[in-house]
Design a protein around this motif. Structure first.
Motif, PDB file in Angstrom:
ATOM      1  N   ASP A  28       0.834  -1.209   0.000  1.00  0.00           N
ATOM      2  CA  ASP A  28       0.000   0.000   0.000  1.00  0.00           C
ATOM      3  C   ASP A  28       0.862   1.249   0.000  1.00  0.00           C
ATOM      4  OD1 ASP A  28      -2.203  -1.578  -0.013  1.00  0.00           O
ATOM      5  OD2 ASP A  28      -2.578  -1.423   2.165  1.00  0.00           O
ATOM      6  N   GLN A  29       1.928   1.226   0.819  1.00  0.00           N
ATOM      7  CA  GLN A  29       2.821   2.383   0.884  1.00  0.00           C
ATOM      8  C   GLN A  29       3.482   2.636  -0.457  1.00  0.00           C
ATOM      9  OE1 GLN A  29       5.829   2.072   3.906  1.00  0.00           O
ATOM     10  NE2 GLN A  29       6.695   4.095   3.466  1.00  0.00           N
ATOM     11  N   ALA A  77       3.877   5.650  -5.398  1.00  0.00           N
ATOM     12  CA  ALA A  77       3.818   5.674  -6.862  1.00  0.00           C
ATOM     13  C   ALA A  77       2.751   6.640  -7.363  1.00  0.00           C
ATOM     14  CB  ALA A  77       3.553   4.272  -7.402  1.00  0.00           C
ATOM     15  N   MET A  78       1.595   6.618  -6.700  1.00  0.00           N
ATOM     16  CA  MET A  78       0.514   7.535  -7.088  1.00  0.00           C
ATOM     17  C   MET A  78       0.929   8.978  -6.864  1.00  0.00           C
ATOM     18  SD  MET A  78      -3.443   7.620  -5.789  1.00  0.00           S
ATOM     19  CE  MET A  78      -3.735   6.010  -6.526  1.00  0.00           C
ATOM     20  N   GLN A 118       2.685  14.113  -8.888  1.00  0.00           N
ATOM     21  CA  GLN A 118       3.696  15.160  -8.952  1.00  0.00           C
ATOM     22  C   GLN A 118       4.206  15.334 -10.381  1.00  0.00           C
ATOM     23  OE1 GLN A 118       6.693  13.979  -6.167  1.00  0.00           O
ATOM     24  NE2 GLN A 118       5.507  14.587  -4.354  1.00  0.00           N
ATOM     25  N   ALA A 119       4.408  14.209 -11.072  1.00  0.00           N
ATOM     26  CA  ALA A 119       4.859  14.286 -12.460  1.00  0.00           C
ATOM     27  C   ALA A 119       3.822  14.977 -13.343  1.00  0.00           C
ATOM     28  CB  ALA A 119       5.162  12.884 -12.986  1.00  0.00           C
TER      29      ALA A 119
END
Length: 271
Positions: free
Chosen positions: A68-69, A74-75, A80-81
Protein backbone atom coordinates in the motif's frame (compact mmCIF):
# COMPACT_ATOMS: atom_id res chain seq x y z
CA UNK A 1 35.17 -41.76 5.33
CA UNK A 2 31.52 -42.10 4.36
CA UNK A 3 28.80 -42.76 6.79
CA UNK A 4 25.73 -44.82 5.91
CA UNK A 5 22.42 -45.33 7.66
CA UNK A 6 21.92 -48.78 9.04
CA UNK A 7 19.53 -50.95 7.16
CA UNK A 8 16.29 -51.89 8.69
CA UNK A 9 13.12 -50.15 9.76
CA UNK A 10 13.26 -46.39 9.32
CA UNK A 11 12.01 -44.07 12.03
CA UNK A 12 8.93 -41.89 11.41
CA UNK A 13 9.50 -38.14 10.95
CA UNK A 14 9.59 -36.24 14.16
CA UNK A 15 6.77 -33.91 15.25
CA UNK A 16 8.94 -30.88 14.58
CA UNK A 17 9.63 -32.07 11.08
CA UNK A 18 5.92 -32.56 10.40
CA UNK A 19 5.16 -29.04 11.68
CA UNK A 20 7.80 -27.53 9.47
CA UNK A 21 6.36 -29.33 6.49
CA UNK A 22 2.87 -28.10 7.26
CA UNK A 23 4.08 -24.52 7.70
CA UNK A 24 5.76 -24.65 4.34
CA UNK A 25 2.57 -25.97 2.78
CA UNK A 26 0.48 -23.30 4.45
CA UNK A 27 2.84 -20.59 3.20
CA UNK A 28 2.59 -21.96 -0.32
CA UNK A 29 -1.19 -22.02 -0.13
CA UNK A 30 -1.20 -18.46 1.27
CA UNK A 31 0.70 -17.19 -1.76
CA UNK A 32 -1.91 -18.73 -4.06
CA UNK A 33 -4.87 -17.41 -2.02
CA UNK A 34 -6.43 -20.80 -1.23
CA UNK A 35 -5.40 -21.17 2.37
CA UNK A 36 -8.15 -22.56 4.60
CA UNK A 37 -10.64 -23.18 1.86
CA UNK A 38 -9.76 -26.77 1.24
CA UNK A 39 -8.30 -27.88 4.63
CA UNK A 40 -10.08 -30.15 7.06
CA UNK A 41 -11.17 -28.72 10.38
CA UNK A 42 -8.46 -30.53 12.27
CA UNK A 43 -5.83 -29.49 9.77
CA UNK A 44 -7.08 -25.93 9.72
CA UNK A 45 -6.89 -25.74 13.51
CA UNK A 46 -3.45 -27.20 13.49
CA UNK A 47 -2.39 -24.95 10.64
CA UNK A 48 -3.81 -21.89 12.36
CA UNK A 49 -1.81 -22.72 15.37
CA UNK A 50 1.19 -23.41 13.26
CA UNK A 51 0.92 -20.10 11.34
CA UNK A 52 0.55 -18.20 14.56
CA UNK A 53 3.52 -20.00 15.99
CA UNK A 54 5.67 -19.16 12.92
CA UNK A 55 4.62 -15.46 12.56
CA UNK A 56 3.39 -15.87 8.93
CA UNK A 57 0.28 -13.71 9.50
CA UNK A 58 2.42 -10.79 10.65
CA UNK A 59 4.68 -11.15 7.60
CA UNK A 60 1.67 -11.11 5.26
CA UNK A 61 0.25 -8.03 7.02
CA UNK A 62 3.58 -6.22 6.78
CA UNK A 63 3.85 -7.09 3.09
CA UNK A 64 0.35 -5.68 2.48
CA UNK A 65 1.15 -2.41 4.27
CA UNK A 66 4.39 -2.08 2.30
CA UNK A 67 2.52 -2.68 -0.94
CA UNK A 68 0.00 0.00 0.00
CA UNK A 69 2.82 2.38 0.88
CA UNK A 70 4.59 1.71 -2.42
CA UNK A 71 1.33 2.17 -4.31
CA UNK A 72 0.68 5.44 -2.48
CA UNK A 73 4.19 6.63 -3.23
CA UNK A 74 3.82 5.67 -6.86
CA UNK A 75 0.51 7.53 -7.09
CA UNK A 76 2.03 10.59 -5.38
CA UNK A 77 4.97 10.52 -7.79
CA UNK A 78 2.62 10.18 -10.72
CA UNK A 79 0.54 13.11 -9.48
CA UNK A 80 3.70 15.16 -8.95
CA UNK A 81 4.86 14.29 -12.46
CA UNK A 82 1.48 15.26 -13.89
CA UNK A 83 1.50 18.51 -11.91
CA UNK A 84 5.06 19.26 -13.08
CA UNK A 85 4.10 18.51 -16.68
CA UNK A 86 1.05 20.76 -16.42
CA UNK A 87 3.14 23.53 -14.82
CA UNK A 88 5.75 23.19 -17.56
CA UNK A 89 3.10 23.23 -20.27
CA UNK A 90 1.50 26.29 -18.67
CA UNK A 91 4.86 28.06 -18.45
CA UNK A 92 5.60 27.24 -22.09
CA UNK A 93 2.17 28.48 -23.15
CA UNK A 94 2.57 31.68 -21.12
CA UNK A 95 6.05 32.27 -22.56
CA UNK A 96 4.71 31.70 -26.07
CA UNK A 97 1.79 34.04 -25.45
CA UNK A 98 4.14 36.65 -24.00
CA UNK A 99 6.46 36.35 -27.01
CA UNK A 100 3.51 36.64 -29.40
CA UNK A 101 2.27 39.67 -27.45
CA UNK A 102 5.71 41.30 -27.72
CA UNK A 103 5.84 40.62 -31.45
CA UNK A 104 2.32 42.00 -31.86
CA UNK A 105 3.14 45.07 -29.76
CA UNK A 106 6.31 45.68 -31.77
CA UNK A 107 4.41 45.33 -35.04
CA UNK A 108 1.73 47.72 -33.78
CA UNK A 109 4.37 50.22 -32.66
CA UNK A 110 6.06 50.02 -36.06
CA UNK A 111 2.71 50.45 -37.80
CA UNK A 112 1.93 53.53 -35.70
CA UNK A 113 5.41 54.93 -36.29
CA UNK A 114 5.01 54.47 -40.04
CA UNK A 115 1.56 56.04 -39.89
CA UNK A 116 2.92 59.02 -37.93
CA UNK A 117 5.82 59.37 -40.38
CA UNK A 118 3.37 59.25 -43.28
CA UNK A 119 1.22 61.89 -41.59
CA UNK A 120 4.26 64.10 -41.06
CA UNK A 121 5.32 63.68 -44.68
CA UNK A 122 1.81 64.45 -45.86
CA UNK A 123 1.62 67.52 -43.62
CA UNK A 124 4.98 68.70 -44.92
CA UNK A 125 3.86 68.09 -48.48
CA UNK A 126 0.64 70.02 -47.88
CA UNK A 127 2.61 72.87 -46.34
CA UNK A 128 5.00 72.88 -49.30
CA UNK A 129 2.11 72.90 -51.76
CA UNK A 130 0.42 75.69 -49.84
CA UNK A 131 3.66 77.69 -49.80
CA UNK A 132 4.09 77.13 -53.51
CA UNK A 133 0.50 78.19 -54.21
CA UNK A 134 1.05 81.27 -52.08
CA UNK A 135 4.27 82.04 -53.89
CA UNK A 136 2.61 81.61 -57.26
CA UNK A 137 -0.46 83.63 -56.39
CA UNK A 138 1.09 86.29 -54.19
CA UNK A 139 2.32 89.61 -55.56
CA UNK A 140 5.67 91.33 -55.08
CA UNK A 141 7.25 94.70 -55.64
CA UNK A 142 8.81 94.80 -59.11
CA UNK A 143 12.12 95.80 -57.48
CA UNK A 144 12.71 94.35 -54.03
CA UNK A 145 12.87 96.93 -51.25
CA UNK A 146 12.16 99.80 -53.63
CA UNK A 147 9.71 102.66 -53.36
CA UNK A 148 7.83 105.07 -55.68
CA UNK A 149 9.79 108.14 -56.78
CA UNK A 150 7.24 109.54 -59.25
CA UNK A 151 3.54 109.05 -58.65
CA UNK A 152 0.69 108.05 -60.93
CA UNK A 153 -0.77 110.85 -63.09
CA UNK A 154 2.01 113.25 -62.25
CA UNK A 155 1.98 116.11 -64.84
CA UNK A 156 4.78 117.51 -66.93
CA UNK A 157 6.35 117.85 -70.36
CA UNK A 158 8.24 114.61 -69.94
CA UNK A 159 5.17 112.64 -70.94
CA UNK A 160 3.56 112.92 -74.33
CA UNK A 161 0.11 112.60 -72.83
CA UNK A 162 0.81 115.37 -70.36
CA UNK A 163 0.67 113.04 -67.33
CA UNK A 164 2.40 109.98 -65.98
CA UNK A 165 0.61 106.76 -67.03
CA UNK A 166 2.34 104.71 -64.34
CA UNK A 167 4.75 105.07 -61.44
CA UNK A 168 8.54 105.12 -61.26
CA UNK A 169 10.32 102.85 -58.79
CA UNK A 170 13.78 103.63 -57.59
CA UNK A 171 16.14 101.13 -59.21
CA UNK A 172 19.86 101.50 -59.63
CA UNK A 173 21.22 100.39 -62.97
CA UNK A 174 21.57 96.61 -62.99
CA UNK A 175 18.89 95.94 -60.37
CA UNK A 176 16.80 92.77 -60.75
CA UNK A 177 13.29 93.37 -62.07
CA UNK A 178 10.74 90.67 -61.29
CA UNK A 179 7.19 89.87 -62.31
CA UNK A 180 4.84 91.26 -59.67
CA UNK A 181 2.65 88.18 -60.13
CA UNK A 182 2.27 85.05 -62.24
CA UNK A 183 1.48 85.62 -65.89
CA UNK A 184 2.42 85.21 -69.54
CA UNK A 185 4.70 87.44 -71.62
CA UNK A 186 2.76 89.21 -74.38
CA UNK A 187 5.42 91.77 -75.30
CA UNK A 188 9.19 91.75 -74.86
CA UNK A 189 11.36 94.21 -76.81
CA UNK A 190 11.76 97.81 -77.78
CA UNK A 191 8.84 100.00 -76.82
CA UNK A 192 9.75 103.45 -78.14
CA UNK A 193 9.68 105.99 -75.31
CA UNK A 194 9.57 103.02 -72.84
CA UNK A 195 12.90 101.74 -74.20
CA UNK A 196 13.30 98.02 -73.60
CA UNK A 197 10.00 96.94 -72.06
CA UNK A 198 7.99 93.88 -71.09
CA UNK A 199 4.22 93.49 -70.90
CA UNK A 200 2.68 90.57 -68.95
CA UNK A 201 -0.85 89.27 -69.00
CA UNK A 202 -1.58 88.38 -65.36
CA UNK A 203 -3.60 85.36 -64.25
CA UNK A 204 -6.48 87.63 -63.20
CA UNK A 205 -6.74 89.07 -66.74
CA UNK A 206 -5.03 92.37 -66.03
CA UNK A 207 -1.71 93.53 -67.53
CA UNK A 208 1.51 94.95 -66.10
CA UNK A 209 4.32 96.82 -67.93
CA UNK A 210 8.01 97.19 -67.06
CA UNK A 211 9.93 99.95 -68.92
CA UNK A 212 13.42 101.49 -69.42
CA UNK A 213 15.12 98.11 -68.93
CA UNK A 214 18.80 97.62 -69.62
CA UNK A 215 18.14 94.04 -70.74
CA UNK A 216 15.25 91.61 -71.19
CA UNK A 217 15.35 88.04 -69.88
CA UNK A 218 12.08 86.56 -71.20
CA UNK A 219 10.37 86.05 -74.53
CA UNK A 220 6.80 86.35 -75.84
CA UNK A 221 4.61 83.40 -74.92
CA UNK A 222 6.72 82.44 -71.90
CA UNK A 223 4.98 81.79 -68.58
CA UNK A 224 6.49 83.41 -65.52
CA UNK A 225 5.89 82.97 -61.82
CA UNK A 226 5.42 85.62 -59.20
CA UNK A 227 8.79 87.04 -58.18
CA UNK A 228 10.62 85.53 -61.15
CA UNK A 229 13.32 87.76 -62.64
CA UNK A 230 12.35 89.01 -66.09
CA UNK A 231 14.90 91.77 -66.75
CA UNK A 232 17.55 94.19 -65.51
CA UNK A 233 16.80 97.83 -64.77
CA UNK A 234 18.45 100.63 -66.74
CA UNK A 235 17.67 103.95 -68.46
CA UNK A 236 16.69 103.12 -72.05
CA UNK A 237 14.10 105.10 -74.02
CA UNK A 238 12.75 108.43 -72.80
CA UNK A 239 14.47 108.44 -69.41
CA UNK A 240 16.43 110.92 -67.35
CA UNK A 241 18.28 108.25 -65.36
CA UNK A 242 18.12 104.64 -64.13
CA UNK A 243 14.73 103.68 -62.75
CA UNK A 244 11.83 101.29 -63.46
CA UNK A 245 8.64 102.55 -65.07
CA UNK A 246 5.77 100.31 -63.92
CA UNK A 247 2.20 100.35 -65.22
CA UNK A 248 -1.00 98.41 -64.47
CA UNK A 249 -3.45 98.12 -67.39
CA UNK A 250 -6.76 96.62 -68.29
CA UNK A 251 -5.40 95.68 -71.74
CA UNK A 252 -1.91 95.37 -73.30
CA UNK A 253 -2.35 98.71 -75.09
CA UNK A 254 -1.16 102.11 -74.02
CA UNK A 255 -3.98 104.28 -72.61
CA UNK A 256 -5.70 101.47 -70.62
CA UNK A 257 -3.71 102.28 -67.50
CA UNK A 258 -4.99 102.21 -63.90
CA UNK A 259 -3.45 103.28 -60.60
CA UNK A 260 -0.44 100.95 -60.14
CA UNK A 261 -0.14 101.58 -56.38
CA UNK A 262 -3.80 100.79 -55.77
CA UNK A 263 -3.41 97.72 -58.01
CA UNK A 264 -0.46 96.38 -56.04
CA UNK A 265 -2.09 97.11 -52.69
CA UNK A 266 -5.23 95.27 -53.79
CA UNK A 267 -3.00 92.21 -54.20
CA UNK A 268 -1.45 92.52 -50.75
CA UNK A 269 1.75 94.36 -51.62
CA UNK A 270 2.95 96.93 -49.11
CA UNK A 271 3.83 99.95 -51.24
Amino acid sequence: MAFTRATGKHRAPSRLTRKSARVAGIAALATTGVIGGMATPALAADEARTVGDTGLTQVIAIDGALADQIAAQAMAQEQQAEAAAKAKAKAVAEAKAEAEARVKAKAEAERKAKARAAEVREAEARAARAAERKRLTSFHLPVAGSYVTTGYKSGGSLWSSGSHSGVDFRAASGSSVVAVGAGTVVEAGWGGAYGNNIVLRMTDGTYTQYGHLASIGVSVGQSVTSGQQIGISGSTGNSTGPHLHFEARTSPEYGSDMDPVAYLRSHGVNV
